[in-house]
Write an enzyme that holds these catalytic residues in place. Sequence first.
Site, PDB file in Angstrom:
ATOM      1  N   CYS A 108     -36.605 -20.614  -2.807  1.00 21.35           N
ATOM      2  CA  CYS A 108     -38.258 -21.003  -2.790  1.00 21.35           C
ATOM      3  C   CYS A 108     -38.358 -21.758  -1.224  1.00 21.35           C
ATOM      4  O   CYS A 108     -38.260 -20.890  -0.591  1.00 21.35           O
ATOM      5  CB  CYS A 108     -37.951 -22.349  -4.403  1.00 21.35           C
ATOM      6  SG  CYS A 108     -39.873 -21.921  -4.445  1.00 21.35           S
ATOM      7  N   HIS A 211     -35.457 -19.199  -8.671  1.00 17.70           N
ATOM      8  CA  HIS A 211     -34.861 -20.354  -9.044  1.00 17.70           C
ATOM      9  C   HIS A 211     -33.253 -19.704  -9.511  1.00 17.70           C
ATOM     10  O   HIS A 211     -33.733 -20.244 -10.730  1.00 17.70           O
ATOM     11  CB  HIS A 211     -35.705 -21.419  -9.522  1.00 17.70           C
ATOM     12  CG  HIS A 211     -36.679 -21.835  -8.767  1.00 17.70           C
ATOM     13  ND1 HIS A 211     -36.460 -22.735  -8.007  1.00 17.70           N
ATOM     14  CD2 HIS A 211     -37.920 -21.209  -8.943  1.00 17.70           C
ATOM     15  CE1 HIS A 211     -37.661 -22.749  -7.502  1.00 17.70           C
ATOM     16  NE2 HIS A 211     -38.695 -21.858  -7.481  1.00 17.70           N
ATOM     17  N   GLU A 213     -30.951 -22.252  -9.842  1.00 16.38           N
ATOM     18  CA  GLU A 213     -30.910 -23.118 -10.331  1.00 16.38           C
ATOM     19  C   GLU A 213     -30.973 -23.519 -11.886  1.00 16.38           C
ATOM     20  O   GLU A 213     -30.496 -24.162 -12.330  1.00 16.38           O
ATOM     21  CB  GLU A 213     -31.379 -24.413  -9.391  1.00 16.38           C
ATOM     22  CG  GLU A 213     -32.345 -24.515  -9.784  1.00 16.38           C
ATOM     23  CD  GLU A 213     -33.338 -23.859  -8.711  1.00 16.38           C
ATOM     24  OE1 GLU A 213     -34.837 -24.474  -8.581  1.00 16.38           O
ATOM     25  OE2 GLU A 213     -32.999 -22.702  -8.302  1.00 16.38           O
TER      26      GLU A 213
END
Length: 234
Positions: A108, A211, A213
């Site tokens: 990001c 993202h 994660e």
Amino acid sequence: MKKPVIAVTPLWDDRLESIWMLPGYLDGLRAAGALPLTVPLETDEDDARQIFDLCDGLLLTGGHDVDPALYGQAPESFCAPPCPRRDVLERTLFSLFRQGGKPILGICRGVQLINALMGGTLYQDLPAQKPGVLPHVMKPPYDRAFHIVALTEGGMLSRITGQQELGVNSYHHQGIRLLAPGLTAEAHAPDGLVEAVSCPDHPFLLAVQWHPEFSFRTDEASRAIFRAFVTHCM
């Protein structure tokens, strides 16, 4: 077997004046076989050099808007306040890890920062500055696909995931405007926005606008990104 150690740049909370961390960054790296370490926000040159010597790779996380001064612009009214200390930290670490040839993964803000530091520019606000832009800010849960990205045929990301198209999550209002010299576009959104980059002149430099994660627990492509990064850190 000794695990590779990954330097993870911290997030900053302006209201609480405190560093913090989303567990997905650390958990995604740990699941891929790494030992992640969140580094201090304040580091001098000697500290940064020691972090470089200690760690096998660098993860540049999401967060604050990148300071437009890093790409030669004044901030517009729709650009959120930057975090100058974080810009300094990440600029210093990125330079060390890039020059030292150690693996770098950006997520990001990470892809935006890398583009800015290597000579590119950013949209300070996509809705205000990119006509026809699609929505890029989703509502939770964030472990689901929000839009599609087309991967560059034969590119690094396509080889890592084994795919030509991915469904990705999305939570950002800035993005790459002019791609930096030395970077290669690895993925594009349907509105043409560059969503991932690599650097052919570096052993492993990959950055994505979405993202992993948030999605690595449910999405194989997200896990593959973390695995590829960690493997190159070994």
